[in-house]
Write a protein that holds these residues in place. Structure first.
Motif, short mmCIF file in Angstrom:
data_model
loop_
_atom_site.label_atom_id
_atom_site.label_comp_id
_atom_site.label_asym_id
_atom_site.label_seq_id
_atom_site.Cartn_x
_atom_site.Cartn_y
_atom_site.Cartn_z
N UNK A 78 -6.65 6.16 -13.97
CA UNK A 78 -6.68 6.60 -12.62
C UNK A 78 -7.73 5.83 -11.99
N UNK A 79 -7.41 5.18 -10.92
CA UNK A 79 -8.70 4.70 -10.19
C UNK A 79 -8.55 5.40 -8.75
N UNK A 80 -9.91 6.01 -8.04
CA UNK A 80 -9.81 6.51 -7.08
C UNK A 80 -11.02 6.35 -6.21
N UNK A 81 -10.72 6.33 -4.90
CA UNK A 81 -11.78 6.17 -3.87
C UNK A 81 -12.25 7.70 -3.74
N UNK A 82 -13.52 7.97 -3.79
CA UNK A 82 -14.00 9.26 -3.80
C UNK A 82 -14.73 9.93 -2.58
N UNK A 83 -14.97 8.93 -1.54
CA UNK A 83 -15.83 9.58 -0.48
C UNK A 83 -15.16 10.15 0.83
N UNK A 84 -13.92 9.90 0.78
CA UNK A 84 -13.38 10.81 2.06
C UNK A 84 -12.93 12.34 1.59
N UNK A 85 -11.97 12.51 0.97
CA UNK A 85 -11.68 14.01 0.64
C UNK A 85 -11.06 14.29 -0.49
N UNK A 86 -10.92 13.42 -1.39
CA UNK A 86 -10.36 13.64 -2.48
C UNK A 86 -8.90 13.59 -2.67
N UNK A 87 -8.16 13.50 -1.39
CA UNK A 87 -6.67 13.46 -1.28
C UNK A 87 -6.23 12.22 -1.42
N UNK A 88 -6.92 11.34 -1.86
CA UNK A 88 -6.26 9.85 -1.76
C UNK A 88 -5.14 9.62 -2.98
N UNK A 89 -5.39 10.22 -4.12
CA UNK A 89 -4.44 10.18 -4.83
C UNK A 89 -3.56 11.28 -4.99
N UNK A 90 -2.31 10.85 -5.15
CA UNK A 90 -1.41 11.84 -4.76
C UNK A 90 -0.85 12.82 -6.07
N UNK A 140 1.18 7.00 -7.97
CA UNK A 140 1.10 5.55 -7.04
C UNK A 140 0.59 4.52 -7.76
N UNK A 141 0.89 3.41 -7.64
CA UNK A 141 0.35 2.37 -8.42
C UNK A 141 -1.00 1.82 -8.12
N UNK A 142 -1.90 1.54 -9.16
CA UNK A 142 -3.07 0.98 -8.73
C UNK A 142 -3.23 0.01 -7.97
N UNK A 143 -3.26 -0.16 -6.87
CA UNK A 143 -3.53 -1.08 -5.98
C UNK A 143 -4.43 -1.25 -4.56
N UNK A 144 -5.69 -1.03 -4.98
CA UNK A 144 -6.05 -0.90 -6.59
C UNK A 144 -6.31 0.43 -6.59
N UNK A 145 -6.13 1.56 -5.90
CA UNK A 145 -6.15 3.00 -6.21
C UNK A 145 -4.85 3.74 -6.57
N UNK A 146 -4.91 4.35 -7.75
CA UNK A 146 -3.85 5.18 -8.15
C UNK A 146 -3.74 4.95 -9.76
N UNK A 147 -2.39 5.10 -10.28
CA UNK A 147 -2.30 4.96 -11.93
C UNK A 147 -2.16 3.72 -12.16
N UNK A 148 -3.05 3.17 -13.25
CA UNK A 148 -2.32 1.85 -13.69
C UNK A 148 -2.27 1.96 -15.32
N UNK A 149 -1.40 1.12 -15.80
CA UNK A 149 -1.13 0.67 -16.93
C UNK A 149 -1.23 -0.59 -17.53
N UNK A 150 -2.21 -0.93 -18.52
CA UNK A 150 -2.54 -2.15 -19.14
C UNK A 150 -3.01 -3.39 -18.06
N UNK A 151 -2.22 -3.25 -16.87
CA UNK A 151 -2.74 -4.31 -15.86
C UNK A 151 -4.03 -3.95 -15.10
N UNK A 152 -5.16 -4.65 -14.98
CA UNK A 152 -6.24 -4.38 -14.47
C UNK A 152 -6.56 -5.42 -13.46
#
Ligand code: GA4
Length: 339
Positions: free
Chosen positions: A110-122, A86-98
């Motif tokens: 890879x940007x992840x939100x980490x407090x719920x369940x570690x499932x946010x990233x596909x 998934x695109x980093x918007x803001x969480x997911x995989x990002x390439x060059x664009x920050x």
């Protein structure tokens, strides 16, 4: 030092004709968490640099190497596979664009939100890999690093003589804490290799542009590839020698506010390398969204006032995400001193 932009479609920033940044070897504050002087060294380092290096951190080597190897596997996948996260918007995989406002760097992440369940990233959509192995490596690593962050925040509170001891750590331990985890991969930059230059010579390409972290605290661990630089109080950039066995700690903007400016958030950046790839893992400890970010009362010296207007972490974060990396995000929240 001159910062130039390239006049092509991908506007990387370059630093040209700059003297090599001195290496921050002799002055780098070093904190051994197992020693009794840790709390005073932490306070001094946060006042002087907003940055220090930690040894005897308690994060198991195994947790580090498992996550590092999962991350390396992930970044070695073909682009279309990585994009399934998934695109980093803001969480997911990002390439060059920050971020969302035009910053570009020689980096994928890879940007992840980490407090719920570690499932946010596909992660389950990554073909050929076992998503559960990645998820469990992430969970073990983040659990250990968050524990270290709490230990450091408790030592800070002790060193600053503020009560209760967990006044800072409870914010990142809260179930609703808005913390983030980032894996950054800086591939070797062929253009720098062709020119025969690396981060010690006269041309440098930006991997991750200069910025301060908005949260309370950030804990970074990287492999043995150089690139990280911090800005000293006088504006000089210094290179931080990599050390894969240690962690580096950054004071974030929120902690600067909570200490009424006694601790300063550190401006930092990463330069691309012509030859070696750099892999870093960063835990950003943030408070719950509804948390008021304000100086702790005992840190407002007698006769002085808060340097900042009142705001919640939600308000700060919203405003931060509308800025460019190099912007001074706290400026908007500073109180104009009455004359
Ligand atoms: C800097 C610290 C963290 O990496 C981050 C970054 C975030 C992003 O990559 O989406 C931001 C940046 C960071 C601050 C300003 C905005 C938001 C990119 C950007 C241009 C995840 C964070 O929390 O703030």
């Amino acid at each position: 030092m001159v910062v130039l932009s390239k006049a092509n479609s991908e506007k990387y920033s370059y630093l040209r004709n700059s003297k090599p940044a001195p290496t921050f070897l002799s002055t780098i504050p070093l904190v051994d968490l197992s020693k009794p002087d840790a709390k005073s060294l932490i306070v001094k380092a946060c006042e002087d640099f907003g940055f220090f290096k930690v040894v005897n951190h308690g994060v198991p080597v195994d947790a580090i190497s498992k996550l590092e190897s999962e991350a390396a596997n992930f970044f070695s996948l073909p682009l279309h596979e990585k994009q399934k996260a998934g695109p980093a918007n803001p969480f997911g995989y990002g390439n060059k664009h920050i971020g969302r406002n035009g910053d570009i760097g020689w980096v994928e992440y890879l940007l992840l939100t980490i407090n719920q369940d570690y499932n946010s990233l596909k992660l389950s959509s990554l073909s050929g890999k076992d998503p559960e192995v990645f998820r469990s490596a992430l969970k073990d690593y983040v659990t250990a690093v968050r524990k270290m962050a709490c230990e450091i925040l408790d030592l800070m509170a002790e060193g600053l003589n503020i009560q209760p001891r967990n006044v800072l750590s409870r914010l990142v331990m809260d179930k609703q804490s808005d913390s983030v985890f980032r894996l950054n991969h800086y591939p070797p930059c062929p253009e720098l290799a062709t020119n025969g230059v690396d981060d010690d010579t006269t041309e440098n390409k930006i991997g991750f542009g200069e910025h301060t972290d908005p949260q309370i605290i950030a804990l970074l661990r990287s492999n043995n590839t150089s690139g990280l630089q911090i800005s000293l109080r006088d504006g000089t950039w210094v290179s931080v020698p990599p050390d894969e066995t240690s962690f580096f700690v950054n004071v974030g903007d929120s902690l600067q506010v909570m200490t009424n400016g006694r601790f300063k958030s550190v401006k930092h950046r990463v330069l691309a390398n012509g030859f070696k790839s750099r892999l870093s893992m960063i835990y950003f400890g943030g408070p719950p969204l509804n948390q008021k970010i304000a100086p702790l009362p005992s840190l407002i010296l007698t006769g002085k006032e808060s340097l900042y207007k009142e705001f919640t972490w939600f308000e700060y974060k919203n405003s931060a995400y509308g800025t460019r990396l190099a912007d001074n995000r706290l400026g908007h929240f500073e109180r104009i001193a009455a004359s």
